[in-house]
Design an enzyme around this catalytic site. Structure first.
Site, PDB file in Angstrom:
ATOM      1  N   HIS A   1       5.489   4.002  -5.807  1.00  0.00           N
ATOM      2  CA  HIS A   1       4.571   5.016  -5.298  1.00  0.00           C
ATOM      3  C   HIS A   1       3.096   4.490  -5.592  1.00  0.00           C
ATOM      4  CE1 HIS A   1       3.273   8.540  -3.109  1.00  0.00           C
ATOM      5  NE2 HIS A   1       3.775   9.558  -4.089  1.00  0.00           N
TER       6      HIS A   1
ATOM      7  N   ASP B   1       3.397   5.231  -0.148  1.00  0.00           N
ATOM      8  CA  ASP B   1       3.306   6.529  -0.153  1.00  0.00           C
ATOM      9  C   ASP B   1       4.359   7.332   0.622  1.00  0.00           C
ATOM     10  OD1 ASP B   1       2.735   6.365   2.709  1.00  0.00           O
ATOM     11  OD2 ASP B   1       0.580   6.428   2.448  1.00  0.00           O
TER      12      ASP B   1
END
Length: 434
Positions: free
Chosen positions: A406, A410
């Protein structure tokens, strides 16, 4: 007799050192040309090192479990007399006399003086790459993570090597001060001891590869904030097509047709549409890889996992992928994978369905930023839309799960890529020619 230097061989562009596992020959032993002398290991694969000539081993410079730089001399061989005739000294066998060797060593020392280390207070680099070996040494020497990350690396692109850590420990005058922290209340909970019943339970020590896997997994979880997304895919067309053509495919091409090359093909197509999933993180930069090299997690006979790599998967047709997948799988089962076959992956898939798992939450194979898990294919009733409206039909269904880093991937990118892989599988042409 001529002196021959046996050097630690190169085992891939990214490999700078290797561990000596076992010497198969001792000082004084006679060896034949190309006869295996020792076994070595990198963090990827084990390899055998052959003798460059026939002769007698006169000196062994490094012992088992020592880590040696690529290109460093590890043994000296006196070239033997073959059938009473001295071998010709050529460029190929690179034989030199003791006098020449002495002169060469002096020249090397003069032109390449030993790197001088300076002991100084260094700034911690939180993005420094720490190999499993370095982490293991740090744990044994009770070094903090911040302290290890402050060590000046002398490897490729500043990578911290074992020699750097050992030098730091030897000259450790300025350990980094710990950051001021608010004291957390001490817990009164004590971890329960491991129950061990004498005479019934047994202790099995982790082998070298299992220790490296464990370190690599911990490193990955420490480095990348993992997020996992899931989708369900209808792979009925793929299952029906494979059942229909697998015998003819093997008779025509001499290759077994599994589901894996079909999965690899779908992933390669999805990466072409979403190239930012095919990246690595380098400090504050994102390295976008032009090659699509797909690793496939594979079980070894001893139960450990390894990741052989299908290089340039996007440039191969289904037959080419099937040949490569079968070759790598066979080499893995026979413990015959070459160093070049397990390096350079840019994205990894793990078929957890092979073990009967419905789905999985895989750990990212560093330095990649995503890994795809493929669950078991199961038949079940599903509601489908036809020209007559909604109907219930028996379909072959499978879960896909994507774990991604992450920091750079995204939810939109991760979800879109995963959905694209699913769409590629569902759109598979059931009339495809073999």
């Amino acid at each position: 007799m001529a002196i021959i230097e046996l050097k630690m061989p190169k085992m891939g562009e990214s490999i700078s050192e290797a561990t000596i596992l076992n010497w198969l020959k001792n000082v004084g032993d006679t060896v034949e040309e190309d006869e295996t002398i020792l076994e070595v290991a990198t963090d990827k694969v084990d390899s055998e090192v052959p003798s460059p000539c026939a002769g007698v081993i006169t000196e062994i410079l490094f012992q088992s479990n020592e880590v040696v730089e690529i290109g460093k001399v590890i043994a000296i061989i006196n070239e033997d007399t073959i059938q009473g005739t001295k071998k010709t000294i050529t460029k190929e066998n690179v034989s030199v006399t003791k006098e020449t060797l002495s002169i060469k060593n002096k020249e090397i020392s003069a032109s390449n003086p030993k790197r001088e280390y300076t002991t100084q207070k260094l700034v911690s680099n939180p993005d420094a790459f720490l190999s499993p070996l370095v982490l293991s040494i740090a744990q044994k020497e009770n070094l903090t993570l911040e302290e290890v990350q402050s060590i000046q690396g002398t490897g490729t692109e500043g990578r911290i090597r074992k020699s750097d850590v050992m030098h730091y420990i030897k000259n450790r005058k300025y350990p980094l001060p710990s950051r001021p922290q608010l004291e957390a209340p001490k817990s009164s909970y004590n971890a329960p001891p491991v129950a061990f019943v004498e005479g019934k339970d047994r202790i099995v020590e982790m082998d070298r590869m299992r220790k490296m896997i464990a370190d690599h997994m911990v490193y990955s979880k420490h480095t990348s904030p993992h997020v996992t997304s899931y989708i369900e895919v209808d792979v009925t067309n793929i299952v029906n097509w494979r059942n229909k053509v697998k015998i003819a495919f093997q008779e025509k091409h001499g290759e077994k047709l599994t589901f894996t090359p079909i999965f690899v093909e779908a992933v390669a197509k999805a990466i072409q549409e979403y190239p930012m999933i095919n990246v690595s993180v380098d400090d504050k930069n994102i390295v976008v890889h032009s090659d699509i090299n797909i690793g496939m997690a594979t079980a070894l006979p001893n139960g450990n996992l390894i990741v052989p790599v299908v290089k340039n998967a996007d440039e191969k047709n289904l037959l080419g992928l099937a040949k490569r997948v079968n070759h790598l799988a066979n080499n893995a089962r026979n413990n015959d994978l070459k160093p070049d076959e397990v390096k350079g992956s840019t994205f990894t898939i793990s078929n957890v369905g092979t073990f009967g798992s419905l789905m999985g939450t895989p750990i990212i194979n560093q330095p990649e930023v995503a890994i795809l898990a493929l669950g078991i294919i199961k038949k079940r009733p599903e509601v489908i839309t036809t020209e007559k409206g909604d109907e219930i039909a028996i379909r072959s269904m499978m879960y896909l799960s994507l774990s991604f880093d992450h920091r750079v991937v995204d939810g939109f990118l991760g979800g879109s890529f995963l959905r694209k892989v699913g769409d590629e599988l569902e759109a598979f042409d059931s009339n495809r020619e073999i």
